[in-house]
Design an enzyme around this catalytic site. Structure first.
Site, short mmCIF file in Angstrom:
data_model
loop_
_atom_site.label_atom_id
_atom_site.label_comp_id
_atom_site.label_asym_id
_atom_site.label_seq_id
_atom_site.Cartn_x
_atom_site.Cartn_y
_atom_site.Cartn_z
N GLY A 10 0.84 -1.20 0.00
CA GLY A 10 0.00 0.00 0.00
C GLY A 10 0.87 1.24 0.00
O GLY A 10 2.01 1.21 -0.47
N ASP A 32 1.59 -8.48 -1.39
CA ASP A 32 0.28 -7.96 -0.98
C ASP A 32 -0.80 -8.96 -1.37
O ASP A 32 -0.64 -9.69 -2.36
CB ASP A 32 0.01 -6.61 -1.67
CG ASP A 32 -0.99 -5.75 -0.90
OD1 ASP A 32 -0.58 -4.72 -0.34
OD2 ASP A 32 -2.19 -6.13 -0.84
N ARG A 81 -8.69 2.22 9.57
CA ARG A 81 -9.97 2.34 10.27
C ARG A 81 -11.03 2.96 9.35
O ARG A 81 -10.76 3.92 8.65
CB ARG A 81 -9.79 3.23 11.49
CG ARG A 81 -10.91 2.95 12.47
CD ARG A 81 -10.99 3.80 13.66
NE ARG A 81 -9.79 4.30 14.27
CZ ARG A 81 -9.79 4.73 15.52
NH1 ARG A 81 -10.88 4.68 16.23
NH2 ARG A 81 -8.70 5.24 16.05
N ARG A 87 -11.55 1.37 17.93
CA ARG A 87 -10.10 1.07 17.97
C ARG A 87 -9.86 -0.43 18.13
O ARG A 87 -8.98 -1.00 17.50
CB ARG A 87 -9.46 1.84 19.12
CG ARG A 87 -7.98 1.63 19.27
CD ARG A 87 -7.40 2.66 20.21
NE ARG A 87 -8.04 2.65 21.51
CZ ARG A 87 -7.68 1.86 22.52
NH1 ARG A 87 -6.68 1.03 22.37
NH2 ARG A 87 -8.30 1.90 23.67
N ASN A 94 -5.93 -6.01 12.58
CA ASN A 94 -4.51 -5.87 12.30
C ASN A 94 -3.65 -6.89 13.05
O ASN A 94 -2.62 -7.33 12.53
CB ASN A 94 -4.03 -4.44 12.57
CG ASN A 94 -4.39 -3.51 11.42
OD1 ASN A 94 -4.94 -3.95 10.42
ND2 ASN A 94 -4.09 -2.24 11.55
N THR A 118 2.90 -1.51 11.07
CA THR A 118 1.43 -1.54 11.21
C THR A 118 0.99 -1.01 12.58
O THR A 118 1.59 -1.33 13.60
CB THR A 118 0.93 -3.00 11.03
OG1 THR A 118 1.42 -3.48 9.77
CG2 THR A 118 -0.59 -3.07 11.05
N ASN A 119 -0.06 -0.20 12.57
CA ASN A 119 -0.59 0.40 13.80
C ASN A 119 -1.72 -0.43 14.39
O ASN A 119 -2.37 -1.17 13.66
CB ASN A 119 -1.10 1.81 13.48
CG ASN A 119 0.00 2.83 13.58
OD1 ASN A 119 0.79 2.81 14.54
ND2 ASN A 119 0.07 3.72 12.61
N ARG A 150 9.72 14.34 12.89
CA ARG A 150 8.67 15.36 12.82
C ARG A 150 9.04 16.54 13.72
O ARG A 150 8.93 17.70 13.33
CB ARG A 150 7.33 14.73 13.24
CG ARG A 150 6.76 13.86 12.14
CD ARG A 150 5.56 13.06 12.56
NE ARG A 150 4.88 12.52 11.38
CZ ARG A 150 4.01 11.53 11.41
NH1 ARG A 150 3.68 10.95 12.56
NH2 ARG A 150 3.43 11.11 10.30
N HIS A 174 3.79 5.08 20.49
CA HIS A 174 3.51 5.83 19.26
C HIS A 174 2.05 6.29 19.30
O HIS A 174 1.16 5.57 18.89
CB HIS A 174 3.76 4.93 18.06
CG HIS A 174 3.61 5.64 16.75
ND1 HIS A 174 4.22 6.83 16.46
CD2 HIS A 174 2.92 5.31 15.63
CE1 HIS A 174 3.92 7.20 15.23
NE2 HIS A 174 3.12 6.29 14.70
#
Ligand code: APR
Length: 307
Positions: A10, A32, A81, A87, A94, A118-119, A150, A174
């Site tokens: 992705g 994928d 999401r 969540r 995931n 991955t989150n 950042r 994170h």
């Protein structure tokens, strides 16, 4: 040439492949479930190599056979999401994706170092560690390089100096509870607190915590991928080239910083075997408290994982 497999072609996976292919340090396999997407992106990137002068070879596939013998496997596969989802829903989906992709990957590359994107990141790194059965040195989560970059970016923008002169360190989970270590951050050796007025520094810290969300709301669909991909590429390079580079990354803690049983962002040294050591910074009570609060948040997420 070394071989790196990226699971998930992705936005984040393909962009990581892009940054890595430019470096020319490894051949790349993009995997994928949308096989055509993986093949198409790999082919497109491959056709860019003559222009940028890299001999990296790229393969896109839905078949793990192509990944055999990878030195590193990067996991970016995951569902985003959707409206109405909790969540915990994302956590369930995931964690299943991470579990199966990690196991499948290791069957074909038993000696690989795993790097997770991955989150929710810290929880998914723990899922990967458990599913893999690997020693903690070989399971790394990418978050801290991105969060620190950042903050570095915002400081450089504020002061009009090169990003290379700005050194910032963001530890912890994170998410919004991350811990930007202002006292340890500096511009060309000068502490941030001596350069920036308190209100500007606080604004930068706040913007850093919310930086991912800022991008999501601007994009309207999907989340950030250029900076996450660049951060992943830096971790891959540190491992492949045995750089002994010190970066913040999410690793499994066994007592360090007074924490155990979670994957959490701390400074680690990376080399060919993955994590070589964890650095324990001297934190003041306020910083320690912030880290504990962030750890409590990560623990909550972990407790919501399916059995
Ligand atoms: N095996 C392989 N690929 C999978 C699987 C699976 N089991 N399940 C999903 N995928 C693929 C999807 O087909 C998709 O191409 O993972 C890819 C995810 O890509 P995007 O939806 O574009 O998401 P991206 O922006 O790349 O983010 C991926 O990284 O930063 C985190 O929060 C982000 O968890 C998310 C992940």
């Amino acid at each position: 040439m070394a071989k790196v497999t990226i699971i998930g072609a992705g936005q984040a996976g393909a962009t990581t492949a892009h940054w890595l292919a430019e470096r020319g340090i490894a051949d790349l396999v993009l995997v994928d479930i949308r096989e055509g997407v993986a093949r198409g992106k790999a082919l497109d990137l491959m056709q860019a190599m003559p222009v940028i002068g890299s001999d990296a070879e790229l393969v896109g596939t839905g078949d793990y056979e192509e990944t055999v013998g990878s030195d590193i496997v990067v996991i970016t596969a995951g569902a985003a999401r959707k409206p109405g989802m909790q969540r915990e829903d994302l956590l369930t989906i995931n964690s299943l994706i991470v579990e199966t992709t990690v196991q499948e990957s290791l069957q074909h590359s038993p000696d690989a170092v795993l790097i997770i994107l991955t989150n929710p990141l810290d929880a998914m790194s723990l899922v990967a560690l458990r599913a893999s059965g690997l020693p903690r040195e070989r399971v790394l989560g990418q978050a801290g390089i991105l969060d620190s970059a950042r903050m570095r970016c915002f400081v450089a923008m504020e002061l009009g100096v090169s990003v290379e002169n700005v050194h910032c360190y963001v530890l912890g989970g994170h998410g919004d509870s991350m811990v930007p270590l202002v006292r340890h951050s500096n511009v060309a050796g000068v502490p941030l607190v001596d350069i920036l007025p308190t209100d500007r520094l606080e604004a930068i810290v706040e913007r850093t915590r919310k930086a991912g969300g800022e991008i999501i709301s601007l994009l309207g669909t999907g989340s950030a991928y250029y900076a996450p991909g660049a951060a992943l590429a830096q971790m891959v390079e540190a491992v492949l080239l045995d750089r002994h580079r010190i970066v913040p990354a999410s690793v499994y803690l066994q007592g360090e910083y007074g924490l155990s049983g979670i994957c959490f962002g701390v400074p680690v040294q990376l080399g060919r075997g993955g994590m070589e050591r964890i650095l324990e910074l001297d934190l003041n009570p306020e910083e320690q408290q912030a880290l504990q609060a962030s750890a409590a948040y990560v623990r909550e997420t972990i407790e919501a994982l399916p059995d």
